[in-house]
Design a protein around this motif. Structure first.
Motif, PDB file in Angstrom:
ATOM      1  N   ARG A 113       0.828  -1.217   0.000  1.00 17.44           N
ATOM      2  CA  ARG A 113       0.000   0.000   0.000  1.00 17.44           C
ATOM      3  C   ARG A 113       0.859   1.262   0.000  1.00 17.44           C
ATOM      4  N   ILE A 114       2.078   1.147   0.519  1.00 16.95           N
ATOM      5  CA  ILE A 114       3.064   2.222   0.367  1.00 16.95           C
ATOM      6  C   ILE A 114       4.020   1.787  -0.729  1.00 16.95           C
ATOM      7  N   ARG A 115       4.145   2.630  -1.761  1.00 17.55           N
ATOM      8  CA  ARG A 115       4.965   2.269  -2.917  1.00 17.55           C
ATOM      9  C   ARG A 115       6.000   3.351  -3.226  1.00 17.55           C
ATOM     10  N   THR A 116       6.915   3.013  -4.115  1.00 13.30           N
ATOM     11  CA  THR A 116       7.924   3.972  -4.541  1.00 13.30           C
ATOM     12  C   THR A 116       7.253   5.082  -5.350  1.00 13.30           C
ATOM     13  N   PRO A 117       7.921   6.210  -5.562  1.00 10.87           N
ATOM     14  CA  PRO A 117       7.337   7.285  -6.365  1.00 10.87           C
ATOM     15  C   PRO A 117       6.945   6.842  -7.777  1.00 10.87           C
ATOM     16  N   SER A 118       7.626   5.809  -8.298  1.00 14.07           N
ATOM     17  CA  SER A 118       7.277   5.319  -9.635  1.00 14.07           C
ATOM     18  C   SER A 118       6.151   4.296  -9.613  1.00 14.07           C
ATOM     19  N   GLY A 119       5.619   4.022  -8.415  1.00 18.31           N
ATOM     20  CA  GLY A 119       4.472   3.129  -8.303  1.00 18.31           C
ATOM     21  C   GLY A 119       4.800   1.666  -8.092  1.00 18.31           C
ATOM     22  N   GLU A 120       6.060   1.334  -7.917  1.00 15.32           N
ATOM     23  CA  GLU A 120       6.465  -0.049  -7.703  1.00 15.32           C
ATOM     24  C   GLU A 120       6.464  -0.394  -6.214  1.00 15.32           C
ATOM     25  N   ALA A 121       6.328  -1.678  -5.920  1.00 16.50           N
ATOM     26  CA  ALA A 121       6.426  -2.134  -4.536  1.00 16.50           C
ATOM     27  C   ALA A 121       7.884  -2.078  -4.079  1.00 16.50           C
ATOM     28  N   PHE A 122       8.088  -1.787  -2.807  1.00 15.63           N
ATOM     29  CA  PHE A 122       9.444  -1.808  -2.257  1.00 15.63           C
ATOM     30  C   PHE A 122       9.932  -3.254  -2.169  1.00 15.63           C
ATOM     31  N   THR A 123      11.206  -3.443  -2.496  1.00 15.62           N
ATOM     32  CA  THR A 123      11.761  -4.803  -2.505  1.00 15.62           C
ATOM     33  C   THR A 123      12.835  -5.026  -1.450  1.00 15.62           C
ATOM     34  N   GLU A 173      20.399  -2.453  -9.472  1.00 15.17           N
ATOM     35  CA  GLU A 173      19.202  -1.794  -9.994  1.00 15.17           C
ATOM     36  C   GLU A 173      18.063  -1.750  -8.987  1.00 15.17           C
ATOM     37  N   THR A 174      18.093  -2.642  -7.981  1.00 13.57           N
ATOM     38  CA  THR A 174      17.001  -2.639  -7.005  1.00 13.57           C
ATOM     39  C   THR A 174      17.049  -1.430  -6.075  1.00 13.57           C
ATOM     40  N   LEU A 175      18.096  -0.594  -6.191  1.00 19.23           N
ATOM     41  CA  LEU A 175      18.096   0.656  -5.416  1.00 19.23           C
ATOM     42  C   LEU A 175      16.857   1.494  -5.719  1.00 19.23           C
ATOM     43  N   LYS A 176      16.347   1.372  -6.935  1.00 16.87           N
ATOM     44  CA  LYS A 176      15.155   2.141  -7.310  1.00 16.87           C
ATOM     45  C   LYS A 176      13.914   1.705  -6.544  1.00 16.87           C
ATOM     46  N   THR A 177      13.980   0.488  -5.945  1.00 11.83           N
ATOM     47  CA  THR A 177      12.840   0.000  -5.151  1.00 11.83           C
ATOM     48  C   THR A 177      13.276  -0.308  -3.713  1.00 11.83           C
ATOM     49  N   ALA A 199      24.468   6.781  -0.237  1.00 10.41           N
ATOM     50  CA  ALA A 199      23.270   6.071  -0.702  1.00 10.41           C
ATOM     51  C   ALA A 199      22.432   6.956  -1.607  1.00 10.41           C
ATOM     52  N   ARG A 200      22.301   8.202  -1.210  1.00 10.34           N
ATOM     53  CA  ARG A 200      21.492   9.134  -2.005  1.00 10.34           C
ATOM     54  C   ARG A 200      22.102   9.340  -3.401  1.00 10.34           C
ATOM     55  N   GLY A 207      18.319   6.393 -11.035  1.00  9.39           N
ATOM     56  CA  GLY A 207      16.958   6.749 -11.421  1.00  9.39           C
ATOM     57  C   GLY A 207      15.955   6.721 -10.293  1.00  9.39           C
ATOM     58  N   GLY A 208      16.405   6.526  -9.050  1.00 15.74           N
ATOM     59  CA  GLY A 208      15.486   6.561  -7.924  1.00 15.74           C
ATOM     60  C   GLY A 208      15.141   7.982  -7.526  1.00 15.74           C
ATOM     61  N   GLN A 209      14.130   8.122  -6.661  1.00 19.28           N
ATOM     62  CA  GLN A 209      13.709   9.437  -6.175  1.00 19.28           C
ATOM     63  C   GLN A 209      13.835   9.443  -4.653  1.00 19.28           C
ATOM     64  N   TRP A 210      14.860  10.129  -4.173  1.00 18.39           N
ATOM     65  CA  TRP A 210      15.254  10.038  -2.767  1.00 18.39           C
ATOM     66  C   TRP A 210      14.103  10.318  -1.806  1.00 18.39           C
TER      67      TRP A 210
END
Length: 532
Positions: A113-123, A173-177, A199-200, A207-210
């Motif tokens: 229910r809480i997701r990344t800014p791009s709409g993906e689930a956190f991994t 690449e999973t840094l984005k999630t 990390a930031r 391509g992540g959004q801090w």
């Protein structure tokens, strides 16, 4: 005092000692056995007056007295699992609200229910914390996370660039999630700040959004809290002013990782609260933390003359000895007592796990220098999915190794404490932590030191800052490109020592930062350094 012959004519005597010096909590299913320490009932009677003062001091602490006089702070980690004990209604409400928020955050994030800014689930979770802010979460993860439960954790618990590089490479690449949690009570501690910036940088480069992936655990209105508010981070959780790092595991520091692996944080808190209740008993023989503290005191003659070797016989508790190193050694390792006398107190802690590590150092424990006492920790209940193969049960061997090692140490006149649990889960972990926290507090009062400040740690931080300042001035001296010896650099600075300059130059030339060295490294006085 010598031990009886446990297997000979004194067996009945030892059985009586066992019965006299064992404590059991029926609901938690936890035993504490100090019968193989050099302690008897007459020793406990003699210590009772000292413990009366210690019990009173602990009651004052829980009532809200200023226990950390250096920082004029209350010490309230006991309130975290029993908010009704906090000295004011706003504090009680704040504690309860934070637990509610942490629990809901964990459920919402794991549930998608809480997701990344791009709409993906956190991994994944990248946890950034130093000292207790790293050790407590690591203990929670190692002890309580089940396979396939919650999110996998990665840690920045040091400022080792090679370690950071390894963790970041693993995340890729999973840094984005990845959820990034930065823990810093004051918000200004260098280590978590450096980890956060690294990390930031990598997250945004991938391509992540801090802001939408970052969480802060810090004091309200700290520098970090202000930054998180200003930038709109995903969430912020309070690290209360009155909680020290080494006793922060029942705050957001431990509860948030617990929630993110789907563990029962309410049960964890309940176990700690149950042990707190059991260790408030003012009868020394009926209080497990007091029995443990008394055993430590007698073993080390009140001077910390014996080390504590921690041997948990379960993989889930492998980190526990490291956790206890900070809790015990930072709390009790003090130069001055409360009256200003130089006492150089402390108890050194080391260990890992049985039975693996009994092969590493039991030989010395059994036959070498007698400068320790062992603390065995066992769990009786074995995993149900490990079958019996050729009539062999791994759990039987594990138990046999524990009992055999305990007996071997006793036969050599070596002392040991045993903690046994019928089963292990979040509630028992909370109880185990509560037991050691109270034992440390009582022991500190018994030897008249302040267990709740850390002047040595602060001195180390100041010394590190001085080294970094010296390095910046060394670099300024070499900016002209001229070649200089260590002594010439030190003379140009006007302070420092030749050795401190040599250490700095060895570091600078070990990295690709434009510095070169000529001479024989085994003869530092011959070395010359330059830039460019």
């Amino acid at each position: 005092m010598s031990f009886p012959d446990f297997n000979g004519s004194d067996a009945q005597v030892q059985w009586q000692r066992f019965c006299d010096l064992i404590w059991y909590h029926d609901d938690l299913g936890i035993w504490l056995d100090v019968s193989r320490m050099h302690v008897n009932t007459s020793h406990l009677e003699a210590l009772q007056p000292g413990f009366e003062k210690a019990f009173a001091a602990m009651q004052d602490l829980e009532s809200g007295s200023v226990a950390n006089a250096d920082e004029q702070r209350q010490v309230g980690h006991y309130w975290l699992r029993a908010p009704q004990l906090a000295p004011s209604e706003p504090v009680r409400e704040h504690i309860s609200q934070e637990v509610d928020r942490i629990e809901q955050f964990g459920k919402d994030l794991i549930g998608g229910r809480i997701r990344t800014p791009s709409g993906e689930a956190f991994t994944d979770v990248l946890w950034i914390g130093i000292g207790g802010s790293g050790l407590g979460p690591k203990l929670m993860i190692e002890a309580l996370q089940n396979s396939g439960q919650g999110l996998p954790f990665h840690f920045f618990d040091n400022v080792d660039p090679n370690g950071m590089s390894t963790v970041l490479a693993q995340l890729g690449e999973t840094l984005k999630t990845t959820l990034v949690v930065t823990v810093s009570k004051s918000g200004g501690t260098p280590e978590p700040h450096l980890g956060m910036e690294q990390a930031r940088h990598r997250l945004e480069a991938n391509g992540g959004q801090w802001a939408g992936q970052a969480v802060a655990v810090t004091m309200l209105d700290s520098k970090l809290d202000q930054q998180a508010q200003r930038e709109g981070w995903l969430d912020r959780f309070d690290m209360f002013d009155w909680v020290g790092g080494r006793t922060s595991i029942t705050s957001a520091v431990g509860l948030l990782p617990g929630a993110l692996i789907g563990s029962d944080i309410r049960s964890f808190l309940a176990g700690a609260a149950q042990m707190d209740e059991a260790t408030r008993v003012t009868d020394l023989r009926r209080n497990p933390a007091a029995l443990m503290a008394a055993s430590w005191f007698l073993a080390g003659e009140g001077k910390g003359r014996r080390d504590m070797v921690v041997l948990p016989y379960r993989d889930r508790l492998e980190v526990f000895s490291r956790y206890l190193q900070q809790l015990v050694m930072e709390s009790l390792g003090k130069r001055l007592d409360r009256d200003g006398n130089t006492v150089n107190q402390g108890i050194a802690v080391y260990g890992n796990k049985g039975s693996t590590d009994q092969h590493a150092y039991v030989q010395q424990l059994r036959d070498g220098v007698d400068n320790f006492f062992a603390t065995f920790i066992e769990v009786l209940q074995d995993a149900g999915d490990i079958p019996v193969i050729q009539s062999e049960r791994p759990g039987d061997f594990l138990d046999g190794f524990l009992q055999g090692t305990r007996s071997a140490l006793t036969e050599g006149g070596r002392q040991s404490i045993s903690i046994s649990m019928r089963r292990f889960d979040a509630r028992r972990l909370g109880a185990l932590i509560g037991l050691f926290e109270r034992a440390v507090g009582l022991y500190g009062e018994l030897i008249n030191i302040n267990a709740y400040h850390q002047p040595g740690v602060e001195a180390g931080k100041k010394a590190a800052a001085a080294v970094l300042d010296l390095q910046s001035r060394v670099e300024a001296v070499l900016n002209d490109g001229a070649s200089r010896s260590v002594s010439e650099i030190r003379q140009a600075l006007g302070d420092g020592t030749d050795e401190s300059v040599f250490w700095i130059m060895r570091h600078l030339t070990g990295n690709e930062r434009g510095y070169s060295a000529v001479g024989d490294w085994s003869s530092p006085a011959t070395m010359r350094f330059s830039k460019g």
